[in-house]
Write an enzyme that holds these catalytic residues in place. Structure first.
Site: not given
Length: 215
Positions: A63-66, A37
């Site tokens: 970028i989305s939260q994991p 990431r």
């Protein structure tokens, strides 16, 4: 693209955190454990790469939260060989996770500059989904049907085009709500005329732009 022991250690700690937050699909966790990431971040922001939070990537996108990536991917119940449409390529991180799970990924991005950047970058990492630029709210009818569809932006309603492009037995995972908070939905196409709906937690996504999204 360096992936050092330090990076790998940070990634393992993130995966453990996702496990503690309730993600149970080991396939999803293993896939996320393989995608570096940090390469989606500038070096100055390395410490942010493996924190469980969203991060801006320009063009009004994140970028989305994991945890969000893991949650949506777990709901999809991805099987190797699944033909999956992703609405909202963004950074490309979600597409990489789907590729790691063995899916045949078709991904469409509304923002032209972001599309161009990600289309060049992901193959350098070894990931080769099918990239498209355009209005994702209308799906990709020329390439339908799809086994699964995932939408990584908040929609005001469920676009009919996406339901139509699902295979029978397939599912659509999409956040639906206002421009602040959305509920995660999973819609399963049991037959051409019967759709079942499941409702999950609240999330906050950037808006889905387009004809069947936010104008």
């Amino acid at each position: 693209m360096e992936d050092s022991y330090k990076h790998q250690g940070m990634r393992r700690r993130l995966i453990q955190k996702l496990r503690e937050k309730g993600i149970q699909d080991e396939g999803v966790l293993n896939a996320m454990g393989k995608v570096p990431r940090h390469v989606f971040f500038e070096n100055a922001f390395l410490e942010h790469a493996y924190q469980d939070k969203a991060f801006p990537i320009g063009h009004g996108q994140t970028i989305s939260q994991p945890y969000t990536v893991a949650f949506q991917t777990e709901l999809l119940n991805v099987k190797s060989g699944d033909k999956i449409l992703e609405i909202g390529t963004g950074s490309g991180y979600q597409a990489c996770v789907l590729c790691e799970l063995g899916a045949k990924v078709y991904t469409i991005e509304y923002q032209k500059d972001l599309y161009e950047r990600t289309r060049r970058f992901l193959p350098e990492m070894g990931y080769k989904p099918h990239f498209f630029s355009g209005d994702g709210s209308k799906g990709l009818p020329a390439h339908a049907p799809f086994d699964k569809i995932i939408v990584t932006a908040g929609a005001p309603t469920v676009p009919n085009s996406l339901i139509e492009q699902l295979s029978v037995g397939g599912c659509l995972v999409i956040p639906v709500g206002d421009d602040n908070i959305q509920q995660m939905l999973r819609l399963t196409k049991n037959s051409e005329r019967k759709i079942s709906k499941e409702v999950f937690s609240n999330f906050s996504f950037v808006p889905l732009k387009g004809e069947e999204g936010w104008k």
